[in-house]
Design an enzyme around this catalytic site. Structure first.
Site, short mmCIF file in Angstrom:
data_model
loop_
_atom_site.label_atom_id
_atom_site.label_comp_id
_atom_site.label_asym_id
_atom_site.label_seq_id
_atom_site.Cartn_x
_atom_site.Cartn_y
_atom_site.Cartn_z
N HIS A 41 1.67 5.33 -1.75
CA HIS A 41 1.32 6.50 -2.57
C HIS A 41 2.60 7.05 -3.19
CE1 HIS A 41 -2.86 6.71 -1.11
NE2 HIS A 41 -2.32 6.19 -0.02
N HIS A 79 -4.70 -0.41 5.73
CA HIS A 79 -4.30 0.38 6.90
C HIS A 79 -5.29 0.24 8.07
CE1 HIS A 79 -7.01 3.04 4.76
NE2 HIS A 79 -6.09 3.50 3.95
N LYS A 95 -9.10 -0.37 -6.20
CA LYS A 95 -9.16 0.34 -4.92
C LYS A 95 -10.52 1.00 -4.74
CE LYS A 95 -7.83 2.17 -1.06
NZ LYS A 95 -6.67 2.87 -0.57
N HIS A 115 0.87 -1.20 0.00
CA HIS A 115 0.00 0.00 0.00
C HIS A 115 0.90 1.23 0.00
CE1 HIS A 115 -3.86 2.13 1.26
NE2 HIS A 115 -2.95 3.09 1.10
N HIS A 128 -10.50 1.24 1.39
CA HIS A 128 -10.35 2.26 2.43
C HIS A 128 -11.60 2.14 3.29
CE1 HIS A 128 -8.84 6.14 4.12
NE2 HIS A 128 -10.06 6.08 4.61
N ASP A 171 1.37 2.72 3.50
CA ASP A 171 0.54 3.90 3.25
C ASP A 171 1.40 5.16 3.24
OD1 ASP A 171 -1.74 5.26 2.59
OD2 ASP A 171 -2.51 5.39 4.65
#
Ligand code: DOR
Ligand code: ZN
Length: 356
Positions: A15, A174, A99, A13, A136, A247
């Site tokens: 970004h 997360h 996602k 995970h 999420h 994350d």
């Protein structure tokens, strides 16, 4: 144990952003991780196979010389996602997963899903393909307290979803609560979870006591110490449904240290060292390799990496203070900037043949 060699980990995970930010942050991840699940919440989001293929090319082009870091691509689910496009992306190897951001839940989630029930045809197709749904897991209803949003999502959205789609592989991303840990334990192996370094190392006191600490602010927000302990217990138990997902989410310093600060902790430069501290503090270093390098590939049906990294318990290093980003005057401040680290990554990891 002062030295620990493990299969090269992956970040399930991550970004990576785009443009100058991508160029600045990618080397931190590529230095340690073999693969990374690239989150699709760009502006505009990465919604289709074509957009994911183009983003993948931009990530590959930003790799440091000699790096063979592999980005694994995700598509951002919207109310209009075309199941045929997802299937084509998955079957051609462009897409690894999809996602789900509930609309409005977090950074760049405005185009997310407003009605999950309307996506039944998409989720059925993903079930047939074995294509994982990455979630999420927070509701967005204004009347639900922000500290309860994950638990309410699990009860109201996720529990019925996994019953409705019993063959759909789901990663609850997360995780932050004891409720999430219990749900994953109950529904593994259909459901798995990623766990971040910040949710293992910190709780909401770190965010709020003695002044608001914007570099501890991420979503889902840090919870109370009892939940932090449930996460630590889960990963240190060695349960195969929990695996590494940082994350890592860079934002310019000025966007974090603001009257309306962005959510996200930039952990990429030190994530593995921080995870090692957690396992070490709980006498569970023998479980770190499963969490970091084996459980994720097993869930995704991929082989673990062939090479290794070595961690050494050695004082003297610190979390970097700042990452420079082209065009940003203030750069990015890593999570726990300046703090001493107990573990370092050895420069030259041994090859498998050198290991006893
Ligand atoms: O803290 C977060 N930051 N949580 C998310 O879900 C998104 C991420 C980001 O993109 O900055
Ligand atoms: Zn994220």
């Amino acid at each position: 144990m002062d030295r620990l060699t493990l299969r090269r980990p992956d970040d399930w995970h991550l970004h990576l952003r785009d443009g100058a930010m991508l160029a600045a942050v990618l080397p931190d991840t590529a230095a340690v991780m073999g693969r990374g699940i690239a989150m699709p919440n760009l502006v505009p989001p990465v919604r289709t196979t074509a957009e994911a293929a183009a983003y993948r090319e931009r990530i590959l082009a930003a790799r440091p010389a000699g790096s063979d870091f592999t980005p694994l691509m995700t598509a951002y689910l919207t109310d209009d996602t075309d199941p045929d496009d997802l299937a084509a992306g998955f079957e051609t190897g462009v897409l690894t997963a999809v996602k789900l951001y509930p609309a409005g839940a977090t950074t760049n989630s405005a185009s997310g899903v407003t009605d999950i029930d309307a996506l039944t045809p998409v989720l059925e197709r993903m079930s047939e393909l074995g294509m994982p749904l990455l979630v999420h897991g927070e509701v967005t209803d204004a009347h639900v307290d922000i500290f309860d949003r994950e638990a309410v999502f699990i009860e109201q959205i996720l529990a019925p979803l996994v019953v409705r789609h019993p063959r759909l592989k789901v990663v609850l991303e997360h995780v932050t609560t004891a409720e999430a840990v219990a749900f994953v334990r109950e529904h593994a192996p259909q459901v798995a979870a990623t766990v971040t370094p910040q949710h293992l190392l910190a709780n909401r006191n770190d965010l709020l006591v003695g002044g608001v600490k914007p570099h501890y602010y991420c979503l889902p927000v840090l919870k109370r110490a009892r939940h932090q302990q449930a996460l630590v217990d889960a990963v240190c138990s060695g349960h195969p449904a929990f695996f590494l997902g940082t994350d890592s989410a860079p934002h310019a310093v000025g966007r974090k240290e603001s009257a309306c600060g962005c959510a996200g902790c930039y952990t990429a430069p030190v994530a593995l060292q921080l995870y090692a501290e957690v396992f070490d503090a709980n006498d569970a270093l023998d479980k770190l390799e499963g969490f970091a390098s084996l459980n994720g590939p097993a869930f995704y049906g991929l082989p673990p990496n062939n090479d290794h990294v070595t961690l050494v318990r050695r004082p003297g290093s610190r979390v970097p203070d700042r990452l420079d980003v082209d065009g940003l005057t203030d750069g990015v401040q890593p999570f726990l900037a300046g703090r001493p680290l107990a573990w370092q990554i050895a420069e030259n990891a041994p090859h498998a043949s050198e290991m006893s």
